[in-house]
Design an enzyme around this catalytic site. Structure first.
Site, PDB file in Angstrom:
ATOM      1  N   HIS A 121       0.875  -1.175   0.000  1.00  0.00           N
ATOM      2  CA  HIS A 121       0.000   0.000   0.000  1.00  0.00           C
ATOM      3  C   HIS A 121       0.918   1.233   0.000  1.00  0.00           C
ATOM      4  CE1 HIS A 121      -2.797   2.950   1.799  1.00  0.00           C
ATOM      5  NE2 HIS A 121      -3.771   2.146   1.442  1.00  0.00           N
ATOM      6  N   ASP A 198       2.943  -4.637   8.059  1.00  0.00           N
ATOM      7  CA  ASP A 198       1.731  -3.864   7.869  1.00  0.00           C
ATOM      8  C   ASP A 198       0.574  -4.855   8.002  1.00  0.00           C
ATOM      9  OD1 ASP A 198      -0.550  -2.743   6.865  1.00  0.00           O
ATOM     10  OD2 ASP A 198       0.386  -1.863   5.099  1.00  0.00           O
ATOM     11  N   GLN A 201      -4.448  -5.526   6.727  1.00  0.00           N
ATOM     12  CA  GLN A 201      -5.364  -6.512   6.132  1.00  0.00           C
ATOM     13  C   GLN A 201      -5.201  -7.912   6.723  1.00  0.00           C
ATOM     14  OE1 GLN A 201      -7.748  -5.492   4.353  1.00  0.00           O
ATOM     15  NE2 GLN A 201      -7.028  -3.523   3.602  1.00  0.00           N
ATOM     16  N   LYS A 224     -10.652  -0.839  10.271  1.00  0.00           N
ATOM     17  CA  LYS A 224     -10.737  -2.023   9.416  1.00  0.00           C
ATOM     18  C   LYS A 224     -11.076  -3.274  10.228  1.00  0.00           C
ATOM     19  CE  LYS A 224      -7.318  -0.253   6.124  1.00  0.00           C
ATOM     20  NZ  LYS A 224      -8.026   0.126   4.890  1.00  0.00           N
ATOM     21  N   CYS A 362      -4.600   2.250  -3.827  1.00  0.00           N
ATOM     22  CA  CYS A 362      -3.378   2.783  -3.193  1.00  0.00           C
ATOM     23  C   CYS A 362      -2.205   1.817  -3.351  1.00  0.00           C
ATOM     24  CB  CYS A 362      -3.589   3.091  -1.709  1.00  0.00           C
ATOM     25  SG  CYS A 362      -4.768   4.384  -1.413  1.00  0.00           S
TER      26      CYS A 362
HETATM   27  C1  LIG Z   1      -2.320  -3.008   3.448  1.00  0.00           C
HETATM   28  C2  LIG Z   1      -2.726  -1.638   3.904  1.00  0.00           C
HETATM   29  N1  LIG Z   1      -1.834  -0.850   4.505  1.00  0.00           N
HETATM   30  C3  LIG Z   1      -2.142   0.369   4.952  1.00  0.00           C
HETATM   31  C4  LIG Z   1      -3.409   0.884   4.807  1.00  0.00           C
HETATM   32  C5  LIG Z   1      -3.680   2.262   5.322  1.00  0.00           C
HETATM   33  O1  LIG Z   1      -4.556   2.212   6.382  1.00  0.00           O
HETATM   34  P1  LIG Z   1      -5.147   3.556   7.016  1.00  0.00           P
HETATM   35  O2  LIG Z   1      -5.662   4.369   5.881  1.00  0.00           O
HETATM   36  O3  LIG Z   1      -6.213   3.083   7.932  1.00  0.00           O
HETATM   37  O4  LIG Z   1      -4.031   4.222   7.733  1.00  0.00           O
HETATM   38  C6  LIG Z   1      -4.377   0.093   4.192  1.00  0.00           C
HETATM   39  C7  LIG Z   1      -5.766   0.546   3.980  1.00  0.00           C
HETATM   40  O5  LIG Z   1      -6.127   1.528   3.436  1.00  0.00           O
HETATM   41  C8  LIG Z   1      -4.024  -1.194   3.724  1.00  0.00           C
HETATM   42  O6  LIG Z   1      -4.921  -1.961   3.119  1.00  0.00           O
END
Ligand SMILES: Cc1ncc(COP(=O)(O)O)c(C=O)c1O
Length: 405
Positions: A121, A198, A201, A224, A362
């Site tokens: 991401h 990270d 997910q 999430k 993203c």
């Molecule tokens: C794998 C992953 N990393 C990071 C994020 C970023 O999360 P957040 O926007 O809640 O900070 C997301 C989701 O948008 C994600 O799916």
């Protein structure tokens, strides 16, 4: 087996209609819906327990502090950290990664290397690129294969004597791949390199045990995992957190302040400048209690069943192209249908009350790798059923008929 009917009743939003159709919510990887108990906790917090934490002798402040700190303990148990000193409240995965990039980054010098992967991401790419600009570190990325898996066999050759950190998604938000993080962590540690996972997910979808994985850092987001937006977690091993300088300066993170010398608070407060989201933390705890009540093993089994069913049903659609085909995958599916633009497909599904995500998710380097602009992504949560997938498949069939006639 989880009782979908009972669970669905806990989520009032699932009774909503969209353009006259019952809502079919398949955008859980973006954010999950909230059970009533989470919303009630927020309401109850603001109506009856609102006071700033850690600062007051008065009754309400002590009660708020106790609730906030017991939320931290709830999170600790959920991911099986050794101590609440290792649980830092942040705004979400993005801030958690930025915290590490900022504080860990302070320990780095020009030419030091950070190793990530092509399937990240943007929130696990851009903070490191900013660090490249700030400190002259070098960001490298482990490549992927067409089946959506990491070229893990390349890892050893990408590691050099300058590699300072490996940072990667536990689960890809686009390809659904569950990465072999245990093996990667083992290899990294054999080279003395810490690993940041990270978990945005992964943590919401199957049991994640930081001690068992031996992860050095783990980031995830409250929203999430059926909790509120604006709160997230950074887990860090105590020995690492002790070594890192503070992230932001302000109240709460200090021990003593003077113009001659300021000393910092103990963990985890050293990393928590300013008033925290002390209502969000308790609502996140309510979400974890809720999901723990169902059981993470059951959640994982339910979503796995749904995904298998969805893969089979979607596979019956002519011209269906599923992006990512890892054997070990978590509950989401990215796909394209013939030459229909994902945005057009998403728009038609929306008109049928079906919420899916379209675009690059993203993860533009993933799109570049496959030579596509974007995909349609359906992602599952605890309240989804096979019927939701049938509705999705019917919706796609309708879109195909519309486009081809
Ligand atoms: C794998 C992953 N990393 C990071 C994020 C970023 O999360 P957040 O926007 O809640 O900070 C997301 C989701 O948008 C994600 O799916």
């Amino acid at each position: 087996m989880i009782d979908s009917e009972k669970i669905r009743n806990d989520f009032p939003i699932l009774q909503e209609t969209v353009y006259g159709h019952p809502l079919t919510y398949l955008d859980n990887a973006a954010t999950t819906q909230k059970p009533r108990c989470v919303v009630d906790r927020i309401k109850e917090g603001y109506l009856h327990r609102n006071a700033n934490v850690h600062r007051g002798v008065h009754f309400l402040s002590q009660e708020a502090t106790e609730a906030h700190e017991s939320a931290r303990e709830r999170v600790r148990r959920f991911i099986h950290a050794r101590s609440t000193s290792e649980i830092i409240f942040t705004r979400g995965t993005t801030e958690s990664i930025n915290l590490v990039a900022s504080s860990f980054g302070e320990l780095l010098s020009e030419g030091d290397e950070i190793l990530t992967t092509v399937m990240e991401h943007h929130s696990n790419i851009v903070p490191w690129q900013l660090l490249e600009q700030r400190r002259g570190v070098v960001l490298k990325a482990l490549p992927i294969r067409k089946d959506g898996t990491l070229q893990t066999e390349q890892l050893e050759s990408l590691i050099t004597s300058r590699t300072r950190l490996i940072t990667l998604a536990h689960v890809s938000n686009t390809l659904a791949t569950v990465n072999p993080v245990r093996e990667i962590i083992r290899l990294a540690h054999a080279h003395g390199i810490p690993v940041l996972l990270d978990g945005a997910q992964s943590v919401p979808h199957f049991p994640v045990d930081v001690e068992e994985l031996d992860a050095d850092f783990l980031a995830f987001s409250g929203h999430k995992i059926y909790g509120p937006a604006g709160i997230g977690i950074l887990y860090g091993k105590e020995e690492w957190l002790e070594k890192l300088p503070p992230y932001q300066g302000g109240g709460e993170m200090i021990d003593k302040v003077s113009f001659e010398k300021t000393t910092f608070n103990v963990l985890p407060y050293k990393f928590e400048a300013g008033t925290p989201d002390f209502i969000g933390s308790t609502a996140l705890a309510a979400a974890l209690e809720y999901i723990d009540g169902i059981g993470m093993e059951s959640v994982a089994a339910h979503e796995q069943r749904l995904m298998d069913y969805a893969l089979r049903r979607l596979g019956e659609i002519p011209e269906m192209r599923i992006i990512g085909g890892a054997e070990k995958r978590s509950g989401l599916i990215s796909f394209l249908v013939g030459d229909i633009h994902p945005y057009d497909l998403g728009t038609i599904l929306d008109k049928l009350g079906i919420a899916v995500r379209t675009g690059h998710h993203c993860a533009q380097p993933v799109m570049d790798y496959y030579g596509i602009d974007g995909t349609v992504r359906a992602s599952f949560g605890i309240y989804n059923t096979e019927e939701d997938i049938d509705i999705l498949v019917e919706g796609i069939d309708r879109a195909i008929r519309l486009f081809h006639h």
